[in-house]
Design an enzyme around this catalytic site. Structure first.
Site, PDB file in Angstrom:
ATOM      1  N   HIS A   1       0.899  -1.097   0.057  1.00 36.98           N
ATOM      2  CA  HIS A   1      -0.185  -0.046   0.077  1.00 36.98           C
ATOM      3  C   HIS A   1       0.756   1.181   0.010  1.00 36.98           C
ATOM      4  O   HIS A   1       0.296   2.364  -0.320  1.00 36.98           O
ATOM      5  CB  HIS A   1      -0.837  -0.147   1.177  1.00 36.98           C
ATOM      6  CG  HIS A   1      -2.173   0.938   1.008  1.00 36.98           C
ATOM      7  ND1 HIS A   1      -2.122   2.182   0.912  1.00 36.98           N
ATOM      8  CD2 HIS A   1      -3.549   0.285   1.024  1.00 36.98           C
ATOM      9  CE1 HIS A   1      -3.408   2.619   0.696  1.00 36.98           C
ATOM     10  NE2 HIS A   1      -4.104   1.494   0.932  1.00 36.98           N
ATOM     11  N   ALA A   2       2.199   1.106   0.390  1.00 34.21           N
ATOM     12  CA  ALA A   2       2.946   2.255   0.301  1.00 34.21           C
ATOM     13  C   ALA A   2       3.290   2.713  -0.997  1.00 34.21           C
ATOM     14  O   ALA A   2       3.540   4.050  -1.473  1.00 34.21           O
ATOM     15  CB  ALA A   2       4.359   1.955   1.005  1.00 34.21           C
TER      16      ALA A   2
END
Length: 187
Positions: A136-137
């Site tokens: 998700h980064a």
């Protein structure tokens, strides 16, 4: 070198085995008429020829402090990131669900670029699937969906499918942001 935003660094800082911070996409397709497993393997081999671009060629730089940076991985092993799974007969939807659940449960290796792509063949009714997992980064679910749309073909007669990992564009630094900060497109 790309410095991740505070929010994106937060996904890395708060991740644990009990709270993974990756997103996944499962896409199910039907084999084209007259095509079989050999065509599917050839498609995968063709896709593997696409060199990963940004952010798929990026790995975490040794973290220090609250902010994380990405750097180009000069030794990226495409065979680690692009995988092939064959379901045993009968290739039911439940078997697919079980396999994807196991794949999704594992954290991404932080010593490598934070993504995986799985081609899953052997589904009943001449179907196969793509399962992609990315931290998700690097992308949220909507961004991953847009990237797949951009890499897909225009219709069933167009069998050319560029690999999603061929790369995306970086968004330019917004005015007023510290130097070195780059937010990924669509985040």
């Amino acid at each position: 070198m790309t410095r991740l935003s505070t929010i994106d660094s937060g996904f890395l800082l708060t991740e644990s085995h009990h709270s993974p911070k990756h997103v996944g996409a499962l896409m199910i397709f039907q084999l084209p008429k007259g095509r079989g497993p050999a065509w599917l393997r050839a498609l995968l081999n063709e896709m593997k020829q696409s060199s990963p671009g940004f952010p798929f060629n990026q790995r975490l730089k040794s973290p220090g402090g609250l902010f994380h940076e990405l750097e180009t991985d000069e030794n990226l092993d495409i065979d680690y990131h692009v995988r092939h799974t064959v379901l045993p007969r009968p290739g039911s939807d439940q078997q697919l669900t079980d396999v994807v659940a196991r794949m999704h449960a594992n954290l991404l290796d932080r010593d490598r670029p934070l993504w995986e792509f799985h081609l899953i063949e052997g589904l009943a009714e001449r179907r196969f699937a793509f399962y992609t997992k990315i931290h998700h980064a690097l992308a949220d679910g909507m961004t991953l969906n847009r990237w797949f749309t951009q890499s897909g073909s225009d219709g069933p007669e167009d069998l050319h499918t560029p690999a999603i990992w061929r790369g995306q564009k970086e968004r330019p630094e917004p005015e007023g942001r510290e130097p070195g900060y780059t937010q990924l497109m669509g985040e």
